[in-house]
Motif scaffolding. Structure first.
Motif, PDB file in Angstrom:
ATOM      1  N   ASP A  33       5.042  -1.718   8.739  1.00 40.68           N
ATOM      2  CA  ASP A  33       5.124  -0.314   8.335  1.00 40.68           C
ATOM      3  C   ASP A  33       6.555   0.005   7.937  1.00 40.68           C
ATOM      4  OD1 ASP A  33       5.162   2.496   8.141  1.00 40.68           O
ATOM      5  OD2 ASP A  33       3.529   2.672   9.581  1.00 40.68           O
TER       6      ASP A  33
ATOM      7  N   TYR B 190      -5.325   0.971  11.375  1.00 41.14           N
ATOM      8  CA  TYR B 190      -4.294   0.223  12.077  1.00 41.14           C
ATOM      9  C   TYR B 190      -3.526   1.157  13.003  1.00 41.14           C
ATOM     10  CZ  TYR B 190       0.433   1.423  10.537  1.00 41.14           C
ATOM     11  OH  TYR B 190       1.643   2.036  10.377  1.00 41.14           O
TER      12      TYR B 190
ATOM     13  N   THR C 115       2.762   0.703   3.705  1.00 40.92           N
ATOM     14  CA  THR C 115       2.496  -0.391   4.626  1.00 40.92           C
ATOM     15  C   THR C 115       2.096  -1.660   3.875  1.00 40.92           C
ATOM     16  OG1 THR C 115       0.218   0.411   4.847  1.00 40.92           O
ATOM     17  CG2 THR C 115       1.788   1.078   6.557  1.00 40.92           C
TER      18      THR C 115
ATOM     19  N   TRP D  17      -0.396  -4.967   4.817  1.00 40.76           N
ATOM     20  CA  TRP D  17      -1.404  -5.436   5.771  1.00 40.76           C
ATOM     21  C   TRP D  17      -1.663  -6.928   5.547  1.00 40.76           C
ATOM     22  CZ3 TRP D  17      -5.641  -1.694   7.612  1.00 40.76           C
ATOM     23  CH2 TRP D  17      -5.172  -0.390   7.615  1.00 40.76           C
ATOM     24  N   CYS D  18      -1.759  -7.679   6.630  1.00 35.86           N
ATOM     25  CA  CYS D  18      -2.053  -9.099   6.448  1.00 35.86           C
ATOM     26  C   CYS D  18      -3.454  -9.299   5.856  1.00 35.86           C
ATOM     27  CB  CYS D  18      -1.878  -9.876   7.747  1.00 35.86           C
ATOM     28  SG  CYS D  18      -3.003  -9.437   9.082  1.00 35.86           S
ATOM     29  N   ASP D  19      -4.367  -8.323   6.027  1.00 41.85           N
ATOM     30  CA  ASP D  19      -5.695  -8.389   5.410  1.00 41.85           C
ATOM     31  C   ASP D  19      -5.608  -8.607   3.897  1.00 41.85           C
ATOM     32  OD1 ASP D  19      -5.372  -6.620   7.655  1.00 41.85           O
ATOM     33  OD2 ASP D  19      -7.415  -5.912   7.432  1.00 41.85           O
ATOM     34  N   ASP D  20      -4.551  -8.044   3.288  1.00 43.18           N
ATOM     35  CA  ASP D  20      -4.486  -8.033   1.832  1.00 43.18           C
ATOM     36  C   ASP D  20      -4.211  -9.412   1.242  1.00 43.18           C
ATOM     37  OD1 ASP D  20      -5.175  -5.414   1.583  1.00 43.18           O
ATOM     38  OD2 ASP D  20      -3.136  -4.664   1.479  1.00 43.18           O
TER      39      ASP D  20
ATOM     40  N   MET E 281      -1.001   5.779   7.191  1.00 40.79           N
ATOM     41  CA  MET E 281      -1.267   4.466   6.620  1.00 40.79           C
ATOM     42  C   MET E 281      -0.510   4.222   5.319  1.00 40.79           C
ATOM     43  SD  MET E 281      -5.351   4.454   7.490  1.00 40.79           S
ATOM     44  CE  MET E 281      -5.731   2.926   6.649  1.00 40.79           C
TER      45      MET E 281
ATOM     46  N   ARG F  35       0.850  -1.197   0.000  1.00 40.37           N
ATOM     47  CA  ARG F  35       0.000   0.000   0.000  1.00 40.37           C
ATOM     48  C   ARG F  35       0.886   1.248   0.000  1.00 40.37           C
ATOM     49  NH1 ARG F  35      -5.451  -0.930   3.579  1.00 40.37           N
ATOM     50  NH2 ARG F  35      -5.705  -3.162   3.217  1.00 40.37           N
TER      51      ARG F  35
ATOM     52  N   HIS G 241      -0.421  -7.417  12.539  1.00 41.56           N
ATOM     53  CA  HIS G 241      -1.460  -6.939  11.636  1.00 41.56           C
ATOM     54  C   HIS G 241      -0.852  -6.228  10.437  1.00 41.56           C
ATOM     55  CE1 HIS G 241      -4.995  -3.976  10.804  1.00 41.56           C
ATOM     56  NE2 HIS G 241      -5.028  -4.989   9.959  1.00 41.56           N
ATOM     57  N   VAL G 242       0.130  -5.351  10.666  1.00 39.23           N
ATOM     58  CA  VAL G 242       0.676  -4.496   9.617  1.00 39.23           C
ATOM     59  C   VAL G 242       2.189  -4.403   9.767  1.00 39.23           C
ATOM     60  CG1 VAL G 242       0.768  -2.106   8.755  1.00 39.23           C
ATOM     61  CG2 VAL G 242      -1.435  -3.112   9.364  1.00 39.23           C
TER      62      VAL G 242
ATOM     63  N   GLY H  20      -7.494  -9.894  11.243  1.00 40.83           N
ATOM     64  CA  GLY H  20      -6.380  -9.885  10.303  1.00 40.83           C
ATOM     65  C   GLY H  20      -5.707 -11.238  10.231  1.00 40.83           C
TER      66      GLY H  20
END
Length: 730
Positions: free
Chosen positions: A558, A687, A505, A507-510, A502, A494, A555-556, A572
């Motif tokens: 950075d 996050y 970064t 993100w494990c969501d992705d 933000m 991202r 979770h993230v 996540g």
């Protein structure tokens, strides 16, 4: 944990089986979100255009070239709200601006905002249930007059305004005043037109335009080209009714009833009246008139002649489709060259552009600059966003598990409402800046916009071919593989965010926003490059975010700080494990990455299994038992553990079988009530490096779409695991 409801309200004590629980959860959702289509409205190109940021571009200095410094111009519109909310707004000012909502000032620009039109100011205003009237007051200065105004949340609230005047009821857009020498003391409101003789943009023809023929005033002189006018006739009486039309036309004319020619004629450009008699059976019928331009006066008019004034008309003319703001019963399409004239059967529809190549167009109305456009005004049904992707996936799979097409059809119909309008929404965006439907699909700028819903789309497309699905899938695949930002090694990344914090970064969501779609697109196309990309994403994300001492994920990560955020957010982590099962389920046994991915799956399962709470639920912050019990991550761990046992991915099955059964019992006792409401689902997240953000600020919502589908999938996998283990016992 603090209970979400009284124990007696639990579905566990009411339902006879897991299947009944699935039916209750899915049925409640479907009942709360009925299948309504988009609302079609008249839109004027002479009004304010909404840009790709979903804000209206209000340049009043351009509208009034003789505007004098110090004069005031007012812009007025109304906005519907289903309930009382704080709505986010954004304004960029070309001059001093005041914004009045329902008679109360909610924003006034300052000296700094007045002179920086490229800057955006954000504010929230309270809206009441029903219509809310918004008035903007602009003061002309040397820097300009006007601004860009609209939603403060493009993804969440892509609002559109409606004209507040009775003679424009239902039409999309704002009205604006002439320049005023003094400010208004009282702002206009419902039923009040502020004593103005005229509001703009104009929505009436001049007498000269009105006499020139419908196609002349809509399209201008287009020699040799043709256009269509479409209406419907409704016969409510049994049997066939004879009806007579009178009117006039210029040039060649063909009239079609339900696609069959019923009248052909050719008159000079100054033709007089004509008559036409038709036989109309019971029901509703399409009437289409096609005219060819042979001169400056070009058009057709048809008037249905009824019986005597004392008699009820046996046949009535009705609009060809419900269009809010349409002032007569006709829609118009054109102009087309003879060689590219559209097929009549393809014309009388409302979900796709009409015509081919550069002549593609859509329906218009017989008003200045008036076009027909669809707007999605449902809270849920027909929307395209990532939480609904997993919701619809769960409902789709519920229908398959229960053998009930009611559920599968609902999910597939929702998805197809989006995919069938993909071509139109792309055309609409190119014409007007921001489409009224499919805004996230059409204006993809992140994985959230496409991967989740795209995966559900491809799953539904396996059950029945969805109109437009493969074209939408091709666009999504192109975005993920060619446009989405990546690190040098190909890791999805991202580069921007809703806030500066933000940016830069991972993100494990992705992993969920990308890899399930890539897996299903691999299944559709057979192209292993998509599967290979999905596999590499897991291994790259592991290097960045895996916490080896706990076998769970940050979770993230950075890159501004060169580290993970050290918070194992429940959902996540759930997305990671859920998505890894989707990959392993389609990956060939001989794939070179499979051994490492299978080992990663087992490591994660061990880590998550250790963190299951006493009541069978996992927590919002996985390592903090004082954070709330969270339903969506619980559901994803149940789903993944059950699949791991069924498919033989987990070498020691017993601990995971117990975790699945305890987890499902916990969900049905503590997170699902007897009416199928789902509690304890974390809202959509940002996050933070601060654990307390996740624990205290990132609260749960009732029936949030981030969790409903996952709960259903967990129940389905629990049922499948029970059947699997029962079969293995013999």
């Amino acid at each position: 944990m603090n209970p979400y409801f009284q124990p007696n309200e639990s579905i566990a004590g009411k339902a006879k089986s897991d299947e009944h629980i699935l039916a209750a959860v899915a049925g409640r959702f479907i009942g709360a979100n009925p299948k309504h289509p988009p609302v079609y409205r008249i839109y004027s190109t002479e009004g304010f255009r909404r840009g790709a940021d979903y804000r209206y571009e209000m340049d009043l200095a351009q509208r009034w070239p003789k505007l004098e410094h110090g004069q005031f111009v007012y812009v007025w519109g109304k906005l519907w709200s289903d309930g009382e909310i704080d709505h986010p707004f954004s304004i960029s000012c070309y001059c001093p601006v005041r914004i009045i909502v329902n008679g109360t000032q909610q924003f006034a620009s300052n000296l700094n905002e007045d002179v920086f039109p490229d800057r955006s100011s954000f504010f929230r205003a309270k809206l009441g249930k029903g219509w809310n009237h918004i008035v903007l007051e602009f003061v002309a200065t040397a820097t300009g007059c006007g601004g860009k105004f609209g939603t403060g949340s493009i993804k969440g609230f892509p609002m559109h305004m409606l004209a507040p005047l009775a003679d424009r009821d239902g039409q999309e857009g704002w009205v604006y005043s002439r320049p005023q020498s003094a400010p208004w003391e009282v702002m206009p409101d419902a039923g009040d037109e502020q004593g103005q003789e005229e509001w703009f943009p104009r929505m009436a023809w001049t007498p000269q335009e009105g006499s020139s023929g419908c196609f002349s005033r809509i399209y201008g002189e287009k020699l040799g080209q043709l256009a269509y006018a479409w209406t419907k006739l409704e016969n409510r009486n049994p049997g066939v009714q004879q009806v007579r039309f009178t009117g006039e036309y210029q040039g060649p004319l063909t009239v079609y009833l339900n696609g069959t020619s019923v009248f052909e004629g050719h008159q000079s450009p100054t033709a007089g009246p004509f008559e036409m008699t038709l036989s109309i059976p019971f029901g509703v019928h399409d009437l289409v008139a096609c005219s060819v331009c042979e001169g400056p006066i070009w058009g057709v008019s048809l008037e249905l002649v009824s019986g005597s004034a004392k008699e009820a008309a046996p046949v009535k003319q009705i609009p060809p489709y419900p269009v809010e703001g349409l002032t007569d019963g006709w829609l118009y399409a054109g102009p087309f060259s003879a060689e590219n004239a559209p097929d009549l059967a393809a014309m009388t529809r409302m979900h796709a552009p009409i015509g081919s190549e550069e002549e593609r167009t859509f329906w218009r109305a017989d008003l200045p600059g008036a076009w027909v456009r669809p707007y999605l005004e449902n809270a849920i049904y027909g929307k395209w966003n990532y939480p609904l992707g997993v919701t619809l996936y769960g409902i789709l799979r519920t229908g398959q598990e229960l053998g009930d097409p009611h559920y599968t059809n609902y999910a597939a119909d929702h998805i197809e409402q989006c995919t069938s309008m993909f071509d139109y929404s792309s055309w609409d965006q190119a014409q007007y800046g921001s489409p009224g439907v499919n805004h996230q699909l059409t204006l993809i700028d992140s994985l959230d916009d496409c991967g989740s819903f795209g995966a559900a789309m491809l799953e539904a497309n396996k059950l029945r071919a969805l109109d437009g699905a493969e074209a939408a899938a091709e666009r999504i695949a192109f975005y993920i593989t060619r446009e989405q930002s990546r690190l040098e090694d190909g890791t999805l990344y991202r580069t921007r965010g809703t806030t500066d914090f933000m940016k830069d970064t991972v993100w494990c969501d992705d992993l969920y926003m990308s890899t399930p779609f890539l897996c299903k697109y691999y299944e559709l196309t057979g192209d292993a490059a998509y599967l290979d990309d999905a596999a590499k994403q897991f291994l790259r994300y592991k290097k960045l975010m895996f916490i080896p001492e706990q076998s769970i994920m940050h979770h993230v990560f950075d890159f501004k700080f060169g580290k993970g955020n050290s918070v194992p957010w429940g959902r996540g982590n759930g997305w990671v494990l859920f998505s890894l099962t989707e990959l392993l389920a389609v990956m060939p046994d001989d794939h070179p990455e499979r051994p490492e991915l299978l080992a990663f799956f087992r490591e994660l399962c061990q880590g998550y299994n250790r963190l299951q709470g006493q009541l069978g639920l996992w927590h919002q912050v996985l390592t903090d038992s004082e954070s709330y019990a969270e339903a969506s991550c619980t559901s994803m761990f149940i789903y993944a553990f059950a699949r791991g046992v069924r498919f033989g991915w987990l070498e020691e099955a017993a601990p995971y079988v117990e975790a699945v059964l305890r987890g499902w019992e916990g969900l049905t006792r503590y997170a699902i009530d007897k009416n199928g409401n789902v509690y304890g689902v974390c809202r959509g997240s940002g996050y933070s490096f601060n654990k307390l953000y996740y624990k205290d600020q990132l609260s749960w919502l009732l029936n949030d779409t981030h969790g409903i589908g996952i709960v259903l999938l967990a129940g389905i996998e629990t049922i499948k695991l029970r059947k699997h283990l029962s079969a293995c016992s013999y």
